[in-house]
Design a protein around this motif. Sequence first.
Motif, mmCIF file in Angstrom:
data_model
loop_
_atom_site.group_PDB
_atom_site.id
_atom_site.type_symbol
_atom_site.label_atom_id
_atom_site.label_comp_id
_atom_site.label_asym_id
_atom_site.label_seq_id
_atom_site.Cartn_x
_atom_site.Cartn_y
_atom_site.Cartn_z
ATOM 1 N N THR A 141 0.829 -1.204 0.000
ATOM 2 C CA THR A 141 0.000 0.000 0.000
ATOM 3 C C THR A 141 0.864 1.256 0.000
ATOM 4 O O THR A 141 0.594 2.213 -0.725
ATOM 5 C CB THR A 141 -0.932 0.007 1.227
ATOM 6 O OG1 THR A 141 -1.757 -1.164 1.197
ATOM 7 C CG2 THR A 141 -1.821 1.243 1.219
ATOM 8 N N VAL A 142 1.920 1.248 0.814
ATOM 9 C CA VAL A 142 2.837 2.398 0.844
ATOM 10 C C VAL A 142 3.529 2.554 -0.508
ATOM 11 O O VAL A 142 3.677 3.669 -1.019
ATOM 12 C CB VAL A 142 3.872 2.229 1.979
ATOM 13 C CG1 VAL A 142 4.907 3.355 1.921
ATOM 14 C CG2 VAL A 142 3.188 2.210 3.334
ATOM 15 N N ALA A 143 3.964 1.422 -1.092
ATOM 16 C CA ALA A 143 4.652 1.482 -2.380
ATOM 17 C C ALA A 143 3.736 2.058 -3.471
ATOM 18 O O ALA A 143 4.170 2.873 -4.290
ATOM 19 C CB ALA A 143 5.141 0.091 -2.777
ATOM 20 N N ILE A 144 2.477 1.628 -3.483
ATOM 21 C CA ILE A 144 1.532 2.162 -4.470
ATOM 22 C C ILE A 144 1.302 3.645 -4.232
ATOM 23 O O ILE A 144 1.178 4.437 -5.175
ATOM 24 C CB ILE A 144 0.214 1.370 -4.416
ATOM 25 C CG1 ILE A 144 0.440 -0.048 -4.967
ATOM 26 C CG2 ILE A 144 -0.879 2.077 -5.216
ATOM 27 C CD1 ILE A 144 -0.764 -0.955 -4.865
ATOM 28 N N SER A 145 1.268 4.047 -2.954
ATOM 29 C CA SER A 145 1.112 5.463 -2.637
ATOM 30 C C SER A 145 2.294 6.274 -3.163
ATOM 31 O O SER A 145 2.112 7.358 -3.733
ATOM 32 C CB SER A 145 0.977 5.640 -1.121
ATOM 33 O OG SER A 145 0.880 7.003 -0.781
ATOM 34 N N VAL A 146 3.507 5.753 -2.990
ATOM 35 C CA VAL A 146 4.694 6.442 -3.520
ATOM 36 C C VAL A 146 4.637 6.494 -5.041
ATOM 37 O O VAL A 146 4.965 7.514 -5.662
ATOM 38 C CB VAL A 146 5.974 5.726 -3.050
ATOM 39 C CG1 VAL A 146 7.206 6.297 -3.754
ATOM 40 C CG2 VAL A 146 6.121 5.845 -1.532
ATOM 41 N N TRP A 147 4.206 5.383 -5.636
ATOM 42 C CA TRP A 147 4.091 5.313 -7.098
ATOM 43 C C TRP A 147 3.085 6.337 -7.603
ATOM 44 O O TRP A 147 3.336 7.045 -8.587
ATOM 45 C CB TRP A 147 3.670 3.892 -7.476
ATOM 46 C CG TRP A 147 3.578 3.593 -8.931
ATOM 47 C CD1 TRP A 147 4.609 3.377 -9.795
ATOM 48 C CD2 TRP A 147 2.379 3.435 -9.695
ATOM 49 N NE1 TRP A 147 4.131 3.095 -11.046
ATOM 50 C CE2 TRP A 147 2.766 3.120 -11.015
ATOM 51 C CE3 TRP A 147 1.032 3.510 -9.392
ATOM 52 C CZ2 TRP A 147 1.841 2.898 -12.025
ATOM 53 C CZ3 TRP A 147 0.105 3.279 -10.398
ATOM 54 C CH2 TRP A 147 0.518 2.984 -11.690
ATOM 55 N N MET A 148 1.938 6.464 -6.911
ATOM 56 C CA MET A 148 0.950 7.468 -7.285
ATOM 57 C C MET A 148 1.483 8.884 -7.064
ATOM 58 O O MET A 148 1.216 9.802 -7.830
ATOM 59 C CB MET A 148 -0.331 7.272 -6.477
ATOM 60 C CG MET A 148 -1.070 5.976 -6.750
ATOM 61 S SD MET A 148 -1.811 5.894 -8.387
ATOM 62 C CE MET A 148 -3.008 7.216 -8.266
ATOM 63 N N THR A 149 2.269 9.059 -5.990
ATOM 64 C CA THR A 149 2.833 10.377 -5.699
ATOM 65 C C THR A 149 3.784 10.815 -6.805
ATOM 66 O O THR A 149 3.880 12.008 -7.114
ATOM 67 C CB THR A 149 3.570 10.357 -4.346
ATOM 68 O OG1 THR A 149 2.644 10.004 -3.321
ATOM 69 C CG2 THR A 149 4.177 11.715 -4.028
ATOM 70 N N SER A 150 4.493 9.863 -7.394
ATOM 71 C CA SER A 150 5.402 10.231 -8.489
ATOM 72 C C SER A 150 4.622 10.803 -9.661
ATOM 73 O O SER A 150 5.110 11.720 -10.351
ATOM 74 C CB SER A 150 6.220 9.013 -8.929
ATOM 75 O OG SER A 150 5.403 8.037 -9.553
#
Length: 516
Positions: A141-150
């Motif tokens: 979930t955190v990784a997807i959040s970082v991916w979306m933040t990019s």
Amino acid sequence: MSPHEHAPPRAGRREWLGLATLALPTLLIALDMNVLGLAVPALSADLRPTGTQLLWINDIYGFLIAGFLITMGTLGDRIGRRKLLLIGGAAFGVASAVAAFSVSAEMLILARAALGIAGATLMPSTMSLIRNLFHDPAQRTVAISVWMTSFTAGSALGPLLGAVLLENFWWGSVFLLGVPVMLLLLVFGPLLLPESRNDGAGRVDLASVALSLSGMLATVYGLKKFAETGFDWTAVLAFAGGLALGYTFLRRQRTLDEPLLDLGLFAHRGFTASITVQTLAVFGIAGGFFFVAQYLQLVLGLSPLEAGLWTVPSTVAGVAGTMLAPAIVRRVRAAHVLGGGLVLAVAGFVLLTFTGPDSGIGAVVAGFGLLSFGFGPAMTVTADLIMGSAPPERTGAASALSETGSELGMALGIALLGSIGTAVYRVGVTEGTPAGVPPELATVAHDTLGGAVTVAAELPAGTADQLLTAARAAFTDGFHVNSWISAALTACLAVLAVVLLRPVTEPAAPERTRVH
């Protein structure tokens, strides 16, 4: 089996560095989408595209990404997702250079099409590799959040970097931003990303590829033609033909042992509801992105740099909302987080209707700030639910479908909502055009607001002022209609998300953890 047995391994330093590398293509795609909006006035003056060509320049990129995503996802399963990612990165860099030096609207459309095909190799590979790097649900979930933040960060950097380039160079320079980003991917990708492939994946069905792509393009062409000319048999036939091709495509998938589109994924309620909400939400916001850059520059008269700076607050809000998502979903049901984010987006759309031909910068900043803050966690939640709902052996197909939904929503939103706004503009500017404008110049002015600004420079001061006043008022009317449509759609989606996703507490695979 106890849910605590065989706990999935947690990611370490190498995996997080790999995530940073995977964020580069996502950053680039956001850069490429957002710099184009600022470049529209300059390229309109240089290449003089028609209204339809301008829409194609904007949306053919997204449509071809959407059309080829599932194909490229299957190809990545066969040859390796890292290999496809690197091939696509190199192709994207080359196509960016071609777009930068385009000398006609037709050449730019073809370059944008090539960028779309190359972009389709990047997006499913990144999501599949994230699933391969992060096995722990909380870390995922955190990784997807970082991916979306990019993606959000690219939305911020795009206008700023693009504005600086437009202040000092020609409009094509904005496309060269993709070259150094792709070079970084090509250098660090082989060092940090593991190869991932499915040796049992089937071959690509070329007939399905042709059906899906041709059906999508025919449908959109019909919508564009209808918006441009009103009722027209060409538009009707194209639209009907596109729907028929789409139906044939779906029928074919049911008969294939190795379908291009795995319809079995839609049997899970969480997957179907999440991808539907995600696609329609992106559809709603796409029209706003298409109009706001032109509003800031051509209506309010801001320079590209000033317009880019005024978009920074909304981007900061989007980053904040996206990064808060993992913490919020640990305490609040995912359906409620999604619904709440969409309600904030509705308020943002309503604020955009307070813009005027002579003022409205505050409404734009506040409106897009709310939109971005609400959309950040909403998109993170839907992406995580989509990946969590898919069985492990189908995560590649699920990621491709998720990205297809987003890109299709963006492209359809620009095409349909952009066409509606353009139609409202044409009616208003035609009624308000002063008598002193020659017919051949009036035709250009009635096509786009950029055309009206260009024509006004060739007219006497009084006539030019009357034309610009009418054109800016007509464009603002189209912007308002667009915003009200998006507000109504997003309000419906907020209710739909809570109703459909609230009962979804367990993903499809029994080993997965509960989504709260």
